[in-house]
Motif scaffolding. Structure first.
Motif, short mmCIF file in Angstrom:
data_model
loop_
_atom_site.label_atom_id
_atom_site.label_comp_id
_atom_site.label_asym_id
_atom_site.label_seq_id
_atom_site.Cartn_x
_atom_site.Cartn_y
_atom_site.Cartn_z
N GLU A 248 40.04 36.90 44.16
CA GLU A 248 41.22 36.54 44.16
C GLU A 248 42.53 35.53 43.15
OE1 GLU A 248 39.38 36.51 48.82
OE2 GLU A 248 40.26 35.09 48.27
N GLY A 249 41.34 34.64 42.92
CA GLY A 249 42.59 33.58 43.10
C GLY A 249 43.76 33.66 41.40
N LEU A 250 42.08 34.49 41.06
CA LEU A 250 42.71 33.98 39.19
C LEU A 250 42.42 35.89 38.67
CD1 LEU A 250 40.77 31.36 37.77
CD2 LEU A 250 42.58 31.49 37.78
N ASN A 251 42.77 36.97 40.04
CA ASN A 251 43.06 37.88 38.63
C ASN A 251 43.45 38.42 38.17
OD1 ASN A 251 41.77 40.83 40.04
ND2 ASN A 251 44.39 41.44 40.44
N GLY A 252 44.30 37.52 37.48
CA GLY A 252 45.64 37.75 37.03
C GLY A 252 44.51 37.75 35.21
N PHE A 253 43.87 37.76 35.36
CA PHE A 253 42.69 36.76 33.55
C PHE A 253 41.65 38.30 33.80
CE2 PHE A 253 44.04 32.35 35.13
CZ PHE A 253 44.26 32.54 33.80
N ARG A 254 41.81 39.35 34.85
CA ARG A 254 41.37 39.70 34.82
C ARG A 254 41.66 41.32 34.09
NH1 ARG A 254 36.80 41.54 39.68
NH2 ARG A 254 35.86 41.39 37.91
N PRO A 255 40.85 41.59 33.35
CA PRO A 255 40.66 42.94 32.81
C PRO A 255 41.40 44.18 33.66
CG PRO A 255 38.42 42.50 31.64
CD PRO A 255 39.15 41.23 32.60
N LYS A 256 41.93 45.26 33.48
CA LYS A 256 42.02 46.55 35.27
C LYS A 256 41.08 47.13 34.29
CE LYS A 256 46.96 47.94 34.30
NZ LYS A 256 47.55 46.97 32.76
N ASP A 257 40.02 46.86 33.25
CA ASP A 257 38.55 47.89 33.73
C ASP A 257 37.64 46.68 34.06
OD1 ASP A 257 36.99 49.82 33.09
OD2 ASP A 257 36.53 49.63 31.35
N LYS A 258 37.29 47.33 35.51
CA LYS A 258 35.88 45.63 36.13
C LYS A 258 34.99 47.34 35.54
CE LYS A 258 39.29 44.09 38.52
NZ LYS A 258 40.72 44.54 37.93
N PRO A 259 33.49 47.47 35.55
CA PRO A 259 32.78 48.48 34.87
C PRO A 259 31.62 47.65 35.80
CG PRO A 259 32.91 46.82 32.68
CD PRO A 259 34.14 46.28 33.65
N VAL A 260 31.56 46.31 36.10
CA VAL A 260 30.17 46.15 37.13
C VAL A 260 30.76 45.67 38.11
CG1 VAL A 260 28.09 45.02 36.79
CG2 VAL A 260 29.32 45.30 34.48
N GLU A 261 29.97 45.83 39.50
CA GLU A 261 30.60 45.38 40.53
C GLU A 261 29.94 44.39 40.42
OE1 GLU A 261 31.43 47.90 43.08
OE2 GLU A 261 32.01 46.15 44.47
N GLY A 262 30.78 43.27 41.19
CA GLY A 262 30.36 41.57 41.93
C GLY A 262 30.29 40.91 40.27
N LEU B 33 37.85 34.31 30.76
CA LEU B 33 36.51 32.96 31.77
C LEU B 33 35.21 33.74 31.56
CD1 LEU B 33 39.01 32.47 34.09
CD2 LEU B 33 38.77 31.50 31.41
N GLY B 34 34.20 32.75 31.83
CA GLY B 34 33.20 33.58 32.07
C GLY B 34 33.00 32.83 33.28
N LEU B 35 31.56 33.20 33.93
CA LEU B 35 30.74 32.57 34.88
C LEU B 35 30.33 31.71 35.30
CD1 LEU B 35 32.67 34.79 38.63
CD2 LEU B 35 34.33 33.83 37.19
N GLY B 36 30.46 30.15 36.29
CA GLY B 36 29.01 29.97 35.89
C GLY B 36 28.59 30.02 36.54
N ASN B 37 27.80 28.67 37.31
CA ASN B 37 27.00 28.08 38.56
C ASN B 37 27.71 27.79 39.57
OD1 ASN B 37 25.85 26.39 36.17
ND2 ASN B 37 25.61 24.89 38.01
N HIS B 38 28.75 27.11 38.64
CA HIS B 38 29.56 26.06 40.27
C HIS B 38 30.75 27.04 39.93
CE1 HIS B 38 27.29 22.94 40.33
NE2 HIS B 38 27.46 22.53 39.43
#
Ligand SMILES: [Zn+2]
Length: 303
Positions: free
Chosen positions: A129-143, A116-121
């Motif tokens: 918080e809600g889609l944490n399951g879609f995030r890789p364990k490695d989170k290299p860029v804060e925010g 998933l990518g994020l856009g203006n909406h």
């Protein structure tokens, strides 16, 4: 005395085998293997807080459901699917993300990883918080939500252009750009395809509100000056269009949620990476749309 079967009995057995064997195989057959070079590109699903939410006479949840059903049953199944931002209808509320997660579940259940990518909406905090399951364990860029997907013939870099200070335009930011340059340089031997929700905007006002990527002037050189970067994939305009800049293919994905202009096609793009480029096929939500089945065979620039 040798046992020989009369022809009639043999014929009966053959007929029985012909029916039974394929059936038995079918039942025992594993799921078809994924095609490592196939990717389903989706964008702008704009899921509201309820399954009935509408915009421009379109029920967005119904439309994402239809695309998801199609992607989930592809054979061979794609190596992955990407939703390139504006997952949510308005502001990325918890309810919007909850409904989005349930709608895309069939794709994951079919064994297709979803990026998933994020856009203006969207909203980074509520997404995380809600889609944490879609995030890789490695989170290299804060925010920021960023992902690198290594495929056999290309690497996908799925970025995040959500700008909390701008409801229309987007920004990548210095940290994400620094990370991107490093990750691109670590993968010089494979074609790179960079996915961002927003389009390029070279005349973005300094310090003002952009409509596209506010820091295009910093972002674009990272792509154009690296010969192994072959394509830039974006959404946001709710328009299906192909172009080229500095030898880099610009692939504008159609929206799923709704078109801004009623005549514009909505749907998704079936991509097949080849040794020299990518073959694209537009899959319209309305199979009667003139652009349904549009094909393009893009060749990579040298290097
Ligand atoms: Zn959109």
């Amino acid at each position: 005395m040798p046992v020989t079967l009369p022809p009639t009995r043999r014929a009966v057995l053959a007929a029985a085998t012909a029916v039974l064997v394929p059936r038995a195989n079918l039942l025992a057959a594993p799921e078809p293997d994924a095609d490592p070079h196939r990717v389903a590109f989706l964008s702008d699903s704009h899921i509201g807080e309820t399954a009935e939410a509408k915009d421009k006479d379109c029920v967005m949840a119904e439309r994402l459901k239809a695309v998801v059903a199609e992607v989930a049953k592809l054979a061979p199944r794609p190596a992955c699917a990407v939703v390139n931002g504006d997952l949510a209808h308005k502001t990325g509320t918890a309810a919007e993300y909850k409904l989005f997660a349930s709608l895309v579940e069939p794709v994951r259940a079919a064994g297709v990883p979803l990026h998933l990518g994020l856009g203006n909406h969207d909203n980074f905090t509520r997404f995380a918080e809600g889609l944490n399951g879609f995030r890789p364990k490695d989170k290299p860029v804060e925010g920021k939500h960023v992902t690198v997907v290594e495929l056999g013939r290309a690497n996908l870099f799925v970025l995040d252009s959500f700008d909390p200070k701008n409801t229309v335009g987007g920004i990548l930011g210095a940290d994400q750009l620094k990370w991107l340059a490093k990750e691109l340089d670590a993968r010089k031997t494979q074609p790179a395809v960079v996915c961002v929700h927003h389009p390029l905007q070279f005349d973005a006002p300094k310090g003002g509100k952009a409509n596209g990527i506010a820091d295009t002037a910093d972002f674009w050189p990272l792509l154009k000056d690296r010969a192994w970067v072959k394509a830039f994939v974006f959404g946001h305009t709710h328009t299906w269009r192909l172009a080229e800049r500095d030898g880099v293919h610009l692939i504008n994905l159609p929206a799923i949620g709704y078109p801004f202009n009623k005549t514009e096609v909505s749907g998704w793009v079936d991509a097949h990476f080849t040794e020299k480029g990518v073959k694209l096929e537009l899959r319209a939500l309305d199979p009667k749309h003139a652009k349904h089945g549009d094909k393009a065979d893009l060749t990579w620039r040298k290097g």
